[in-house]
Design a protein around this motif. Structure first.
Motif, PDB file in Angstrom:
ATOM      1  N   ASP A  62      -4.187  42.473  49.210  1.00  0.00           N
ATOM      2  CA  ASP A  62      -5.593  42.867  49.305  1.00  0.00           C
ATOM      3  C   ASP A  62      -5.962  43.897  48.244  1.00  0.00           C
ATOM      4  O   ASP A  62      -7.113  44.002  47.865  1.00  0.00           O
ATOM      5  CB  ASP A  62      -5.863  43.443  50.699  1.00  0.00           C
ATOM      6  CG  ASP A  62      -7.253  43.100  51.185  1.00  0.00           C
ATOM      7  OD1 ASP A  62      -7.740  42.002  50.855  1.00  0.00           O
ATOM      8  OD2 ASP A  62      -7.862  43.929  51.883  1.00  0.00           O
ATOM      9  N   LEU A  63      -4.975  44.676  47.780  1.00  0.00           N
ATOM     10  CA  LEU A  63      -5.248  45.715  46.790  1.00  0.00           C
ATOM     11  C   LEU A  63      -5.207  45.203  45.364  1.00  0.00           C
ATOM     12  O   LEU A  63      -5.819  45.785  44.472  1.00  0.00           O
ATOM     13  CB  LEU A  63      -4.228  46.850  46.935  1.00  0.00           C
ATOM     14  CG  LEU A  63      -4.238  47.629  48.258  1.00  0.00           C
ATOM     15  CD1 LEU A  63      -3.179  48.715  48.201  1.00  0.00           C
ATOM     16  CD2 LEU A  63      -5.612  48.222  48.523  1.00  0.00           C
ATOM     17  N   LYS A 180     -34.136  46.387  40.789  1.00  0.00           N
ATOM     18  CA  LYS A 180     -32.979  47.207  40.454  1.00  0.00           C
ATOM     19  C   LYS A 180     -32.540  47.937  41.709  1.00  0.00           C
ATOM     20  O   LYS A 180     -33.382  48.413  42.478  1.00  0.00           O
ATOM     21  CB  LYS A 180     -33.307  48.223  39.351  1.00  0.00           C
ATOM     22  CG  LYS A 180     -33.534  47.623  37.971  1.00  0.00           C
ATOM     23  CD  LYS A 180     -33.855  48.704  36.949  1.00  0.00           C
ATOM     24  CE  LYS A 180     -34.036  48.134  35.560  1.00  0.00           C
ATOM     25  NZ  LYS A 180     -32.764  47.676  34.962  1.00  0.00           N
ATOM     26  N   GLN A 181     -31.226  48.023  41.917  1.00  0.00           N
ATOM     27  CA  GLN A 181     -30.728  48.784  43.061  1.00  0.00           C
ATOM     28  C   GLN A 181     -29.317  49.276  42.778  1.00  0.00           C
ATOM     29  O   GLN A 181     -28.513  48.568  42.152  1.00  0.00           O
ATOM     30  CB  GLN A 181     -30.743  47.934  44.326  1.00  0.00           C
ATOM     31  CG  GLN A 181     -29.771  46.773  44.345  1.00  0.00           C
ATOM     32  CD  GLN A 181     -29.911  45.941  45.610  1.00  0.00           C
ATOM     33  OE1 GLN A 181     -30.907  45.260  45.806  1.00  0.00           O
ATOM     34  NE2 GLN A 181     -28.895  46.003  46.463  1.00  0.00           N
ATOM     35  N   PRO A 182     -29.006  50.494  43.203  1.00  0.00           N
ATOM     36  CA  PRO A 182     -27.626  50.980  43.067  1.00  0.00           C
ATOM     37  C   PRO A 182     -26.709  50.203  44.003  1.00  0.00           C
ATOM     38  O   PRO A 182     -27.125  49.756  45.075  1.00  0.00           O
ATOM     39  CB  PRO A 182     -27.733  52.455  43.471  1.00  0.00           C
ATOM     40  CG  PRO A 182     -28.944  52.516  44.350  1.00  0.00           C
ATOM     41  CD  PRO A 182     -29.894  51.482  43.826  1.00  0.00           C
ATOM     42  N   LEU A 183     -25.452  50.051  43.606  1.00  0.00           N
ATOM     43  CA  LEU A 183     -24.549  49.229  44.401  1.00  0.00           C
ATOM     44  C   LEU A 183     -24.204  49.852  45.747  1.00  0.00           C
ATOM     45  O   LEU A 183     -24.082  49.163  46.746  1.00  0.00           O
ATOM     46  CB  LEU A 183     -23.256  48.967  43.619  1.00  0.00           C
ATOM     47  CG  LEU A 183     -23.367  48.002  42.445  1.00  0.00           C
ATOM     48  CD1 LEU A 183     -21.978  47.606  41.981  1.00  0.00           C
ATOM     49  CD2 LEU A 183     -24.163  46.759  42.811  1.00  0.00           C
ATOM     50  N   GLY A 184     -24.013  51.160  45.782  1.00  0.00           N
ATOM     51  CA  GLY A 184     -23.570  51.765  47.037  1.00  0.00           C
ATOM     52  C   GLY A 184     -22.186  51.246  47.409  1.00  0.00           C
ATOM     53  O   GLY A 184     -21.339  50.995  46.565  1.00  0.00           O
ATOM     54  N   GLN A 185     -21.922  51.044  48.711  1.00  0.00           N
ATOM     55  CA  GLN A 185     -20.619  50.570  49.165  1.00  0.00           C
ATOM     56  C   GLN A 185     -20.703  49.250  49.923  1.00  0.00           C
ATOM     57  O   GLN A 185     -19.718  48.785  50.465  1.00  0.00           O
ATOM     58  CB  GLN A 185     -19.952  51.629  50.037  1.00  0.00           C
ATOM     59  CG  GLN A 185     -19.436  52.825  49.250  1.00  0.00           C
ATOM     60  CD  GLN A 185     -18.409  52.412  48.206  1.00  0.00           C
ATOM     61  OE1 GLN A 185     -17.502  51.640  48.483  1.00  0.00           O
ATOM     62  NE2 GLN A 185     -18.550  52.955  46.999  1.00  0.00           N
ATOM     63  N   PRO A 237     -12.636  49.265  47.754  1.00  0.00           N
ATOM     64  CA  PRO A 237     -12.294  50.534  48.419  1.00  0.00           C
ATOM     65  C   PRO A 237     -11.517  51.503  47.532  1.00  0.00           C
ATOM     66  O   PRO A 237     -11.656  52.721  47.688  1.00  0.00           O
ATOM     67  CB  PRO A 237     -11.441  50.080  49.612  1.00  0.00           C
ATOM     68  CG  PRO A 237     -11.858  48.675  49.869  1.00  0.00           C
ATOM     69  CD  PRO A 237     -12.183  48.099  48.533  1.00  0.00           C
ATOM     70  N   TYR A 238     -10.698  50.982  46.620  1.00  0.00           N
ATOM     71  CA  TYR A 238      -9.885  51.863  45.779  1.00  0.00           C
ATOM     72  C   TYR A 238     -10.413  51.922  44.349  1.00  0.00           C
ATOM     73  O   TYR A 238      -9.692  52.236  43.413  1.00  0.00           O
ATOM     74  CB  TYR A 238      -8.431  51.412  45.794  1.00  0.00           C
ATOM     75  CG  TYR A 238      -7.739  51.752  47.097  1.00  0.00           C
ATOM     76  CD1 TYR A 238      -7.104  52.979  47.276  1.00  0.00           C
ATOM     77  CD2 TYR A 238      -7.755  50.864  48.165  1.00  0.00           C
ATOM     78  CE1 TYR A 238      -6.491  53.304  48.480  1.00  0.00           C
ATOM     79  CE2 TYR A 238      -7.145  51.168  49.369  1.00  0.00           C
ATOM     80  CZ  TYR A 238      -6.514  52.402  49.515  1.00  0.00           C
ATOM     81  OH  TYR A 238      -5.915  52.723  50.713  1.00  0.00           O
ATOM     82  N   GLY A 239     -11.701  51.620  44.175  1.00  0.00           N
ATOM     83  CA  GLY A 239     -12.317  51.765  42.857  1.00  0.00           C
ATOM     84  C   GLY A 239     -12.620  50.430  42.204  1.00  0.00           C
ATOM     85  O   GLY A 239     -11.968  49.419  42.454  1.00  0.00           O
TER      86      GLY A 239
END
Length: 686
Positions: A62-63, A180-185, A237-239
């Motif tokens: 997954d990583l 336009k929109q920021p990605l966020g999480q 999750p890890y960038g």
């Protein structure tokens, strides 16, 4: 440039003029993404660190930044490929088995460790345009059927999360509305599920880090597919951020028979650290050099607004005469010429010339148009059928339907099952018959409703559009002179899938309001070529009266067309139209084939400024839809000129001569006033 391969370490590089894209086979045998960004000096510096699990809640699969993640094992991230083997196994465990390199393509071969099932990653470069093309082919070498539940063409990795997404949303009459929109999480999914493409979203994405038109990092991509696409954008999750594009898995299942191979539609993507302008130039250059026909597109007149369904030979000839007086080069008769087509309730499918409207057939109209020195075009909607038609009475099973359900109608029409070979032959033969009987130079191919009641075959969403592509290619192979326009109730089929399947132009939107079109055309220009953008001068008006000059200037930003009822034009309207069409012809080469610039400014007034430039000339378009209280002008700094050359131009009635350096760094002051004011300034290299 092209492909770099470190065979000992199994590190691979794909190079363009200014970028490097790298991946490798790692210690677990996974194909792992390493880098995508500014060009590097080879592969020597790349390391492929061994991966180890961080915790039981962070499985290694997954990583890992896999180049092409599959469904299988402890992967919970988005996957690109998910299959069902004949014994019910829904899991892929792959191994790298080699590569093939040709002058044009790098192919990475991957194979399941148990089943004789292979999937191959294809890489192609367009070096000067800094673009990479990827797709995947899968082959079933087993002795049983394999079902594909999901297949995306590629996944790309971006090493940042603080990104802004730019793409388009919309609806009928409001396509290509930029957002336009920021990605966020969260995970962002842009898609279509309607079969006949969509006005809502388009298969492209742009991700940037604080970019402007001329500065900043921009990552972008398009999918060469009409109809049901899927774009998934997800910060990890890890960038980093991943992007996948491909066939929408919604209600889709592709069946692979033993020995059968399937190739997914291609994804084209690029990176630049020079802002949105460079991105657009890369995409436009790609289209002009690899997709679009050479030369310039003719000025078009379409008779729809003048007559709608009530077409008659004499009136069409009268319209053609008026169009010729203005300098039009292509006369197109729209809907209503065939069958019992008096409204949208009948006629589709019965493709014979209506004898009441054209007692002697189409030839008197076509010959009149040709005698005037114009090309002739015609409208068709070949994928659709109206219930009252003879075609549907003769072939009731030629439509998408469920036998135990009432047939769906929309806009009084049903969708032909174009996946059937007999329907494909019917459509091709109908077009072939038209083109062999009549001197037709241009076809407007429309599609006015989504697909529904698709039957038991869940791959029809894809097979339908593949059949449309195939018919278009067959037609163009037999009639290479023909120009094909892609239309779907306006801009519902604007995509590279249509362009690369032999279509030449897009009908960008049914909204022809000259002010609305400025925003529609602006968003379109990010990744699609100006030369393929049909734009009309019409009677449509969503607000207070817009002057004819503003209408023309807005439409002259693409491939110019007209749709007004010109039989009602005054002598003054005729004279002005002729002058503006002639003005367009003088700048047509640079508009259709030059470089396009969305110019920035600091005026407090809401000016729209655009430029087209090539090696010898430039054209500046300035619009002011409404003067604000401050009544200020605008200083326009041009782009793409020769800094050391002199340019002649006329500004506010005064002939001037300035250096390219001055025009690009100091700029010129333009002041418009009133509502819906506009001007075009031509620059000629001395």
């Amino acid at each position: 440039m092209g492909f770099l391969i470190d065979e000992k370490r199994l590190v691979f590089g794909v190079e363009t003029a200014k970028t490097t894209y790298a991946f490798a086979v790692d210690n677990l045998g996974l194909l792992r993404h390493l880098y995508w960004g500014p060009k590097l000096n080879g592969l020597e510096d790349f390391e492929v660190p061994e991966l180890s699990e961080l915790s039981s809640n962070d499985p290694i699969l997954d990583l890992t930044d896999e180049e092409y993640p599959v469904f299988g094992g402890m992967r919970y991230k988005e996957n690109c490929l998910k299959v069902i083997f004949a014994d019910g196994t829904r899991d892929i465990e792959y191994k790298y088995v080699g590569y093939t390199q040709t002058e044009e393509e790098l192919i990475i071969h991957l194979k399941d460790v148990y089943y004789d099932f292979e999937f191959n990653l294809h890489y192609k470069t367009y070096e000067e345009q800094d673009l990479i093309e990827r797709t995947v082919s899968v082959k079933n070498n087993t002795q049983a059927v394999v079902e594909i539940e999901k297949i995306h063409s590629a996944q790309i990795h971006i090493p940042y999360q603080d990104l802004t997404l730019t793409s388009s949303h919309g609806r009928w009459l409001a396509e290509f509305q930029e957002f336009k929109q920021p990605l966020g999480q969260g995970k962002i999914i842009l898609e279509n599920r309607r079969g006949i493409s969509t006005h809502n979203h388009n298969p492209f994405f742009i991700l940037d880090r604080h970019a402007t038109e001329t500065e900043g990092e921009v990552y972008f991509g398009i999918l060469k597919l009409s109809g049901n696409f899927s774009t998934i954008i997800e910060p990890r999750p890890y960038g980093g951020t991943l992007v996948q594009m491909g066939i929408n898995p919604h209600d889709c299942l592709v069946t692979l028979q033993p020995g059968e191979e399937f190739v997914a539609p291609a994804m084209l993507f690029g990176y630049t650290n020079e802002g949105f302008e460079a991105m657009s130039h890369h995409m436009h250059d790609y289209a002009k050099q690899n997709v679009l026909r050479e030369g310039v597109r003719p000025v078009l007149y379409n008779s729809w607004e003048a007559t709608e369904f009530d077409v008659h030979c004499d009136e069409q000839i009268a319209l053609a005469k008026k169009a010729k007086e203005m300098g039009v080069e292509l006369f197109v008769i729209d809907d209503g010429w065939f069958g019992e087509r008096h409204s949208d309730a009948d006629g589709l499918g019965d493709w014979y010339v209506n004898e009441d409207k054209f007692p002697e057939g189409l030839n008197p109209l076509i010959h009149a148009v040709k005698d005037m020195g114009m090309m002739f075009g015609i409208w068709i909607e070949p994928e659709m059928v109206n219930p009252p038609t003879q075609l549907l009475k003769d072939h009731p099973d030629w439509i998408y339907h469920f036998k135990n359900r009432v047939n769906d109608t929309s806009r009084n029409q049903m969708v032909l099952n174009v996946t059937l070979p007999e329907v494909q032959e019917f459509i091709f033969n109908m077009i072939d018959d038209l083109l062999s009987k009549y001197e037709i130079d241009y076809i407007k191919w429309d599609a006015n409703r989504p697909i529904s009641q698709t039957g038991v075959s869940r791959d029809m969403w894809l097979r339908h559009i593949e059949a449309v592509y195939d018919i278009a290619r067959r037609v163009k192979a037999k009639y290479p002179h023909l120009l094909l326009e892609a239309c779907a109730s306006g801009g519902g089929r604007v995509d590279y899938g249509m362009l690369e399947s032999s279509f030449d132009d897009f009908w960008t939107s049914d909204n022809t309001d000259a002010y609305d079109r400025l925003t529609i055309q602006n968003t379109y220009s990010y990744v699609y070529p100006v030369k393929a953008m049909r734009a009309w001068v019409t009677d449509a008006n969503n607000r207070s009266t817009i002057p004819l000059t503003f209408k023309f200037h807005s439409a002259m930003m693409g491939t110019l067309g007209m749709g007004c009822n010109i039989l009602k034009f005054t002598d003054e309207d005729m004279k002005l139209s002729a002058e503006l069409i002639e003005q367009y012809k003088q700048i047509r080469e640079v508009v259709q084939n030059g470089d396009f610039y969305r110019l920035q400014h600091t005026s407090s007034n809401n000016y729209y400024c655009y430029e087209y430039a090539n090696e010898t000339e430039a054209a500046l378009f300035v619009f002011l839809p409404q003067t604000q209280i401050s009544r200020t002008g605008v200083r326009v700094k041009l782009r793409g000129l020769d800094a050391n050359a002199q340019y002649t131009f006329t500004l506010a009635g005064t002939e001037m001569k300035k250096s390219g350096s001055y025009l690009m760094n100091h700029g010129i002051d333009v002041k418009l006033s009133g509502d819906y004011a506009s001007t075009i300034i031509k620059f000629k290299k001395a």
